[in-house]
Design a protein around this motif. Structure first.
Motif, PDB file in Angstrom:
ATOM      1  N   VAL A  22       0.840  -1.196   0.000  1.00 15.12           N
ATOM      2  CA  VAL A  22       0.000   0.000   0.000  1.00 15.12           C
ATOM      3  C   VAL A  22       0.876   1.246   0.000  1.00 15.12           C
ATOM      4  CG1 VAL A  22      -1.642   1.309   1.421  1.00 15.12           C
ATOM      5  CG2 VAL A  22      -1.893  -1.157   1.189  1.00 15.12           C
ATOM      6  N   ALA A  23       2.001   1.184   0.703  1.00 22.54           N
ATOM      7  CA  ALA A  23       2.888   2.338   0.823  1.00 22.54           C
ATOM      8  C   ALA A  23       4.337   1.880   0.888  1.00 22.54           C
ATOM      9  CB  ALA A  23       2.531   3.136   2.076  1.00 22.54           C
ATOM     10  N   GLN A  24       5.227   2.777   0.448  1.00 24.00           N
ATOM     11  CA  GLN A  24       6.652   2.475   0.432  1.00 24.00           C
ATOM     12  C   GLN A  24       7.440   3.679   0.943  1.00 24.00           C
ATOM     13  OE1 GLN A  24       5.149   2.899  -2.874  1.00 24.00           O
ATOM     14  NE2 GLN A  24       4.027   1.039  -2.423  1.00 24.00           N
TER      15      GLN A  24
ATOM     16  N   ASN B 268      -1.493   5.499  11.254  1.00 24.25           N
ATOM     17  CA  ASN B 268      -0.793   5.351   9.975  1.00 24.25           C
ATOM     18  C   ASN B 268       0.634   5.904  10.003  1.00 24.25           C
ATOM     19  OD1 ASN B 268      -3.200   4.239   9.050  1.00 24.25           O
ATOM     20  ND2 ASN B 268      -3.886   6.134   8.125  1.00 24.25           N
ATOM     21  N   THR B 269       1.309   5.764  11.143  1.00 27.94           N
ATOM     22  CA  THR B 269       2.710   6.175  11.212  1.00 27.94           C
ATOM     23  C   THR B 269       3.602   4.959  11.430  1.00 27.94           C
ATOM     24  OG1 THR B 269       2.596   6.657  13.581  1.00 27.94           O
ATOM     25  CG2 THR B 269       2.246   8.508  12.065  1.00 27.94           C
ATOM     26  N   ILE B 270       4.796   5.065  10.889  1.00 23.18           N
ATOM     27  CA  ILE B 270       5.807   4.008  10.967  1.00 23.18           C
ATOM     28  C   ILE B 270       7.051   4.603  11.602  1.00 23.18           C
ATOM     29  CG2 ILE B 270       7.228   2.392   9.624  1.00 23.18           C
ATOM     30  CD1 ILE B 270       4.230   1.876   9.392  1.00 23.18           C
TER      31      ILE B 270
ATOM     32  N   TYR C 233      13.765   7.349  11.720  1.00 24.96           N
ATOM     33  CA  TYR C 233      12.790   7.984  10.836  1.00 24.96           C
ATOM     34  C   TYR C 233      11.395   7.771  11.418  1.00 24.96           C
ATOM     35  CZ  TYR C 233      16.393   7.686   7.160  1.00 24.96           C
ATOM     36  OH  TYR C 233      17.545   7.787   6.422  1.00 24.96           O
ATOM     37  N   ARG C 234      10.544   8.769  11.245  1.00 22.50           N
ATOM     38  CA  ARG C 234       9.117   8.609  11.516  1.00 22.50           C
ATOM     39  C   ARG C 234       8.418   9.050  10.251  1.00 22.50           C
ATOM     40  NH1 ARG C 234       4.644  11.338  13.890  1.00 22.50           N
ATOM     41  NH2 ARG C 234       5.900  13.219  14.142  1.00 22.50           N
ATOM     42  N   CYS C 235       7.588   8.158   9.715  1.00 17.95           N
ATOM     43  CA  CYS C 235       6.912   8.394   8.440  1.00 17.95           C
ATOM     44  C   CYS C 235       5.420   8.160   8.601  1.00 17.95           C
ATOM     45  CB  CYS C 235       7.436   7.445   7.366  1.00 17.95           C
ATOM     46  SG  CYS C 235       9.204   7.568   7.127  1.00 17.95           S
ATOM     47  N   GLN C 236       4.663   8.717   7.664  1.00 19.88           N
ATOM     48  CA  GLN C 236       3.215   8.515   7.657  1.00 19.88           C
ATOM     49  C   GLN C 236       2.807   8.028   6.275  1.00 19.88           C
ATOM     50  OE1 GLN C 236       0.860  12.031   8.493  1.00 19.88           O
ATOM     51  NE2 GLN C 236      -0.614  10.755   9.571  1.00 19.88           N
ATOM     52  N   PHE C 237       1.851   7.092   6.254  1.00 19.05           N
ATOM     53  CA  PHE C 237       1.334   6.607   4.977  1.00 19.05           C
ATOM     54  C   PHE C 237      -0.150   6.909   4.883  1.00 19.05           C
ATOM     55  CE2 PHE C 237       0.748   3.057   7.855  1.00 19.05           C
ATOM     56  CZ  PHE C 237      -0.447   2.473   7.476  1.00 19.05           C
ATOM     57  N   ASP C 238      -0.615   7.047   3.644  1.00 24.84           N
ATOM     58  CA  ASP C 238      -2.027   7.301   3.379  1.00 24.84           C
ATOM     59  C   ASP C 238      -2.588   6.080   2.666  1.00 24.84           C
ATOM     60  OD1 ASP C 238      -4.542   8.083   2.471  1.00 24.84           O
ATOM     61  OD2 ASP C 238      -3.891  10.121   2.006  1.00 24.84           O
ATOM     62  N   PRO C 239      -3.434   5.289   3.328  1.00 23.31           N
ATOM     63  CA  PRO C 239      -3.953   4.072   2.711  1.00 23.31           C
ATOM     64  C   PRO C 239      -4.921   4.327   1.560  1.00 23.31           C
ATOM     65  CG  PRO C 239      -4.950   4.408   4.862  1.00 23.31           C
ATOM     66  CD  PRO C 239      -3.906   5.464   4.693  1.00 23.31           C
ATOM     67  N   VAL C 240      -5.409   5.558   1.430  1.00 23.24           N
ATOM     68  CA  VAL C 240      -6.334   5.868   0.338  1.00 23.24           C
ATOM     69  C   VAL C 240      -5.572   6.229  -0.934  1.00 23.24           C
ATOM     70  CG1 VAL C 240      -8.183   7.425  -0.417  1.00 23.24           C
ATOM     71  CG2 VAL C 240      -8.118   6.624   1.949  1.00 23.24           C
ATOM     72  N   THR C 241      -4.620   7.149  -0.825  1.00 19.34           N
ATOM     73  CA  THR C 241      -3.863   7.556  -2.014  1.00 19.34           C
ATOM     74  C   THR C 241      -2.736   6.583  -2.342  1.00 19.34           C
ATOM     75  OG1 THR C 241      -2.392   8.973  -0.733  1.00 19.34           O
ATOM     76  CG2 THR C 241      -4.355   9.997  -1.665  1.00 19.34           C
TER      77      THR C 241
ATOM     78  N   THR D  93       5.246   9.815   3.641  1.00 19.05           N
ATOM     79  CA  THR D  93       5.765  11.150   3.938  1.00 19.05           C
ATOM     80  C   THR D  93       6.692  11.061   5.143  1.00 19.05           C
ATOM     81  OG1 THR D  93       3.701  12.130   3.172  1.00 19.05           O
ATOM     82  CG2 THR D  93       5.113  13.507   4.551  1.00 19.05           C
ATOM     83  N   GLN D  94       7.912  11.569   4.994  1.00 19.66           N
ATOM     84  CA  GLN D  94       8.852  11.587   6.114  1.00 19.66           C
ATOM     85  C   GLN D  94       8.481  12.722   7.050  1.00 19.66           C
ATOM     86  OE1 GLN D  94      13.089  11.186   5.265  1.00 19.66           O
ATOM     87  NE2 GLN D  94      13.479  12.861   6.695  1.00 19.66           N
ATOM     88  N   LEU D  95       8.223  12.407   8.318  1.00 20.52           N
ATOM     89  CA  LEU D  95       7.857  13.400   9.317  1.00 20.52           C
ATOM     90  C   LEU D  95       9.050  13.832  10.156  1.00 20.52           C
ATOM     91  CD1 LEU D  95       4.527  11.752  10.553  1.00 20.52           C
ATOM     92  CD2 LEU D  95       4.799  13.556   8.833  1.00 20.52           C
ATOM     93  N   GLU D  96       9.954  12.898  10.431  1.00 22.84           N
ATOM     94  CA  GLU D  96      11.128  13.192  11.272  1.00 22.84           C
ATOM     95  C   GLU D  96      12.315  12.377  10.796  1.00 22.84           C
ATOM     96  OE1 GLU D  96      10.686  13.558  15.730  1.00 22.84           O
ATOM     97  OE2 GLU D  96       8.838  12.478  15.223  1.00 22.84           O
TER      98      GLU D  96
END
Length: 143
Positions: free
Chosen positions: A84-86, A104-106, A116-124, A129-132
């Motif tokens: 779903v996300a990469q 939805n954060t990894i 790293y802290r990232c967020q994914f959007d399961p719809v799009t 997106t890298q947050l930190e």
């Protein structure tokens, strides 16, 4: 269950399930992090009965691969569940993955000291997106 992140083989370094068993996140030797959607099928829970591992069955979503209608005809490769996300990372380091506290954060920890802290959007879908970003071994490298 069979999930895919690409056509060539990869060595899996880390994997984690979300607390709701809705998502699976995986890191590999290719320098990528992938999130896969899971579908949890459980029977009607009985009141006052705690869940056991036999109460929950994780299967691929029926809306997975666009080629799933030919599942019985072509090799398993074409009917696999794709990520779903990469998120792409520098190759050459091993990474450990986990789900963050926010939805939805990894969280990704690298053996090279990176965080790293990232967020994914399961719809799009698509790139996270890298947050930190921090590197505890090189504090001058921050996001």
């Amino acid at each position: 269950m069979q999930v895919r992140r690409g056509a060539d083989r990869a060595e899996i370094y880390s994997l984690a399930f979300s607390s709701t068993a809705e998502w699976l996140v995986v890191s590999s030797d290719k320098g990528t992090i992938h999130v896969f959607g899971l579908k949890v099928n459980s029977g009607v829970p009985q009141i006052d009965k705690p869940y056991t591992s036999s109460d929950v069955n994780v299967t691929l979503p029926t809306t997975g691969s666009s080629l799933s209608f030919i599942r019985g005809v072509l090799p398993k490769y074409f009917s696999s569940e794709w990520s779903v996300a990469q998120f792409r990372l520098p190759e050459g380091s091993q990474y450990i993955v986990a789900f963050g506290h926010q939805k939805n954060t990894i969280v990704i920890l690298g053996m090279d000291g990176s965080f790293y802290r990232c967020q994914f959007d399961p719809v799009t879908r698509g790139e996270m997106t890298q947050l930190e970003f921090y590197n505890i071994l090189k504090p001058e490298e921050t996001f």
